[in-house]
Design a protein around this motif. Structure first.
Motif, PDB file in Angstrom:
ATOM      1  N   THR A 102      -4.378   5.765  -5.779  1.00 21.98           N
ATOM      2  CA  THR A 102      -3.957   7.166  -5.861  1.00 21.98           C
ATOM      3  C   THR A 102      -4.665   8.098  -4.882  1.00 21.98           C
ATOM      4  O   THR A 102      -4.243   9.237  -4.709  1.00 21.98           O
ATOM      5  CB  THR A 102      -4.192   7.705  -7.292  1.00 21.98           C
ATOM      6  N   ARG A 107      -3.174   6.278  -0.221  1.00 23.76           N
ATOM      7  CA  ARG A 107      -1.748   6.653  -0.156  1.00 23.76           C
ATOM      8  C   ARG A 107      -1.249   6.641   1.279  1.00 23.76           C
ATOM      9  O   ARG A 107      -0.157   6.142   1.572  1.00 23.76           O
ATOM     10  CB  ARG A 107      -1.532   8.056  -0.755  1.00 23.76           C
ATOM     11  N   ASP A 108      -2.077   7.183   2.173  1.00 24.85           N
ATOM     12  CA  ASP A 108      -1.631   7.360   3.555  1.00 24.85           C
ATOM     13  C   ASP A 108      -1.819   6.106   4.413  1.00 24.85           C
ATOM     14  O   ASP A 108      -0.959   5.770   5.236  1.00 24.85           O
ATOM     15  CB  ASP A 108      -2.385   8.523   4.208  1.00 24.85           C
ATOM     16  N   LEU A 111      -0.733   2.350   1.275  1.00 25.69           N
ATOM     17  CA  LEU A 111       0.562   2.319   0.585  1.00 25.69           C
ATOM     18  C   LEU A 111       1.690   2.948   1.386  1.00 25.69           C
ATOM     19  O   LEU A 111       2.852   2.596   1.211  1.00 25.69           O
ATOM     20  CB  LEU A 111       0.445   3.024  -0.776  1.00 25.69           C
ATOM     21  N   MET A 113       2.781   5.938   0.861  1.00 27.39           N
ATOM     22  CA  MET A 113       3.587   6.545  -0.198  1.00 27.39           C
ATOM     23  C   MET A 113       3.191   8.002  -0.389  1.00 27.39           C
ATOM     24  O   MET A 113       2.016   8.368  -0.248  1.00 27.39           O
ATOM     25  CB  MET A 113       3.390   5.785  -1.527  1.00 27.39           C
ATOM     26  N   SER A 114       4.173   8.813  -0.714  1.00 23.68           N
ATOM     27  CA  SER A 114       3.903  10.212  -1.030  1.00 23.68           C
ATOM     28  C   SER A 114       3.398  10.325  -2.462  1.00 23.68           C
ATOM     29  O   SER A 114       3.488   9.356  -3.240  1.00 23.68           O
ATOM     30  CB  SER A 114       5.181  11.038  -0.875  1.00 23.68           C
ATOM     31  N   LYS A 115       2.930  11.494  -2.826  1.00 19.47           N
ATOM     32  CA  LYS A 115       2.487  11.713  -4.206  1.00 19.47           C
ATOM     33  C   LYS A 115       3.640  11.466  -5.177  1.00 19.47           C
ATOM     34  O   LYS A 115       3.455  10.860  -6.234  1.00 19.47           O
ATOM     35  CB  LYS A 115       1.959  13.135  -4.377  1.00 19.47           C
ATOM     36  N   GLU A 116       4.805  11.942  -4.808  1.00 24.04           N
ATOM     37  CA  GLU A 116       5.973  11.789  -5.681  1.00 24.04           C
ATOM     38  C   GLU A 116       6.324  10.315  -5.883  1.00 24.04           C
ATOM     39  O   GLU A 116       6.675   9.889  -6.996  1.00 24.04           O
ATOM     40  CB  GLU A 116       7.177  12.535  -5.091  1.00 24.04           C
ATOM     41  N   GLU A 117       6.210   9.539  -4.825  1.00 22.28           N
ATOM     42  CA  GLU A 117       6.510   8.102  -4.924  1.00 22.28           C
ATOM     43  C   GLU A 117       5.474   7.379  -5.796  1.00 22.28           C
ATOM     44  O   GLU A 117       5.816   6.474  -6.561  1.00 22.28           O
ATOM     45  CB  GLU A 117       6.556   7.487  -3.527  1.00 22.28           C
ATOM     46  N   VAL A 118       4.225   7.788  -5.680  1.00 20.55           N
ATOM     47  CA  VAL A 118       3.171   7.199  -6.508  1.00 20.55           C
ATOM     48  C   VAL A 118       3.435   7.480  -7.987  1.00 20.55           C
ATOM     49  O   VAL A 118       3.386   6.580  -8.835  1.00 20.55           O
ATOM     50  CB  VAL A 118       1.782   7.732  -6.090  1.00 20.55           C
ATOM     51  N   SER A 121       6.355   5.443  -9.299  1.00 20.29           N
ATOM     52  CA  SER A 121       6.004   4.034  -9.476  1.00 20.29           C
ATOM     53  C   SER A 121       5.181   3.828 -10.742  1.00 20.29           C
ATOM     54  O   SER A 121       5.393   2.863 -11.497  1.00 20.29           O
ATOM     55  CB  SER A 121       5.241   3.514  -8.255  1.00 20.29           C
TER      56      SER A 121
END
Length: 511
Positions: A102, A107-108, A111, A113-118, A121
């Motif tokens: 997280t 994340r950057d 993963l 992944m954006s915060k929303e994607e995290v 999931s």
């Protein structure tokens, strides 16, 4: 009133991620049984989706343990969750530990992944896990480097999806006690839920603060501590669970919390892990180190003789360390030997006792007295050889001063097939290891070679630890014998055997 702090042992998962540590299938099973005997609440037995070997190991442990919960690790991936379900479904208490990174850097950089994607999931996979498990634990990996407002969002999402255990990992050992404790306090004040949530602490020791951070978490409401025996684990290791258990016991006046750990099994459990991991416990290690109950200063010795409490805040017996030993000798009979096994906590059947007694008499013929530590080494060494894929049948050496040494090694596999080869080297150990490498037809790199005596004195048994690299895999081996060269050979053959076991291949060995 005291409150129960759950002990979540991850020696078989996070502990095995220690560079060079590769437990065999049998070793994992024995470690799990000993951890249950020690009294841990949950054993994280492995990462079932990572390999067939891990899956089978978790499955076997699940079928074997009778009181302890068995947990498997899973990423936020459905096939991982399915693997944990299939491997733990026969456990008396099956559990799952789902995690997702997280922090901004994860994340950057990892993963993507954006915060929303995290958040999406977490919601999807925690909810999926609750369909198969009554108790689901979620971990926001690298929690201590995650922005606190987003960490709260992640935890709230997991709780809303059905997680009943929230673990806060200090994945890289970055935090310090007051900061780590504040995270727990803030989460408990911020998270809204209509079901009970247990908060758990999982700390790494990169800055030497893992145990201190764990104790701070307890002070701030954590009801579960995760860690390993002897603090083994990646990089600088994990929280040393024996230190947490004894800290809570000795300072119950402050913490007001207790574990269900059988403290008298602490030293036995530590010794077993150290032997199988091939990592020696430092002499000055708290609780289980050889010097933990030793006093050399004259002032200290005087005080302890007058009253042990002057310099000991706990007794050696509390953790299973005997202050006195009643050695056996070459005139000791079968009955005395049998009674000694019982006194040391071993349950050995009559047939096995006969074989052990023969080996005991061999040791007794070479030593003035056989101590408790000799007996422990005898039992553990026998277990090693009984379960070995290959064992040393014969070793012959020729020594020439100022010249090359030669060695002939004969080994036998568990099916009774024998293999032998010979080689020369600049020293006796080198020639032995060259011969073993020829038998297994592999190129190796010796990373570590260490001799320890099981007891004091010139007649002590030798315990040799080796760590070798074959290809990109590092494996360890242990050998015990009165003869250092034979112990060295045994340890090297065991390391090769572990490589074979881990690789699940047996080609390459020749007669």
């Amino acid at each position: 009133m005291t409150s129960h702090i759950q002990i979540f042992d991850t020696t078989l998962r996070d502990g095995e991620q220690t560079p060079g540590v590769n437990f065999s299938f049998d070793e994992r099973l024995k470690i799990a049984k000993q951890l249950e005997k020690w009294g841990v609440d949950i054993i994280e037995a492995g990462f079932p989706a990572s390999s067939s070997g891990s899956f089978k190991s978790v499955e076997a442990i699940s079928k074997t343990l009778t009181t302890t919960a068995v947990c498997g690790l899973a990423r936020c991936v459905k096939k991982d969750i399915d693997a944990v379900y299939q491997s733990t479904k026969e456990a008396v208490k099956p559990r799952i530990h789902v995690f997702l990174a997280t922090s901004p850097i994860h994340r950057d950089s990892k993963l993507m992944m954006s915060k929303e994607e995290v958040l999406a999931s977490i919601k999807e996979h925690v909810a999926y896990a609750t369909e198969c498990f009554d108790v689901v634990q979620f971990s926001p990996e690298d929690a201590t480097r995650t922005e606190l407002p987003f960490l709260i969002e992640c935890v709230q999402t997991a709780v809303d999806a059905g997680a009943s255990v929230i673990n806060i990992p200090d994945t890289v050992g970055f935090s310090y006690p007051t900061e780590y404790g504040k995270i727990f306090k803030t989460l408990q004040e911020s998270i809204k839920t209509n079901h009970e949530v247990i908060y758990s602490a999982h700390c790494h020791d990169d800055l030497g603060l893992a145990v201190a951070n764990s104790m701070s978490a307890i002070e701030n409401g954590a009801k579960r501590i995760e860690g390993t025996l002897n603090g083994i684990g990646e990089r600088a290791g994990n929280t040393a669970l024996e230190e947490v258990a004894l800290g809570l016991y000795v300072r119950q006046d402050h913490y007001g919390n207790q574990t269900q750990i059988n403290l008298e099994e602490t030293k036995n459990t530590s010794d077993l892990i150290a032997r199988y991991a091939g990592i020696r416990v430092p002499r000055n290690k708290a609780i289980v180190g050889q010097n933990a109950f030793s006093h050399e200063s004259g002032i200290h010795q005087d005080g302890v003789l007058k009253n042990p409490e002057t310099y000991e805040i706990m007794t050696p017996q509390l953790v299973g360390v005997k202050t006195t030993e009643l050695p056996l000798g070459k005139l000791s009979g079968k009955h005395a030997f049998s009674e000694k096994l019982v006194a040391l906590g071993y349950d050995v059947d009559a047939e096995e006792q006969k074989e052990l007694f023969k080996q005991f008499k061999t040791i007794a013929d070479k030593k003035k007295s056989v101590t408790d530590r000799d007996i422990h080494a005898l039992i553990q060494g026998t277990e090693h050889e009984q379960n070995a894929i290959y064992k040393v049948e014969a070793l012959q050496l020729q020594f020439v001063s100022n010249g090359l040494q030669s060695a002939v090694v004969v080994i036998q596999d568990k099916d009774g097939n024998t293999y032998q080869d010979s080689s020369i080297g600049t020293g006796s150990i080198v020639s032995v290891y060259n011969a073993v490498d020829r038998i297994f037809n592999r190129k190796t790199e010796l990373i570590d070679y260490r001799i320890e005596s099981v007891t004091e004195g010139t007649d002590a048994q030798a315990e040799v630890h080796v760590q070798i690299k074959i290809g990109d895999q590092i494996v360890t081996g242990v050998g015990i014998d009165h003869d250092i060269l034979l112990a060295s050979c045994k340890s090297y053959v065991e390391a090769h055997a572990k490589y074979v076991s881990n690789s699940e291949v047996k080609e390459g060995i020749h007669s």
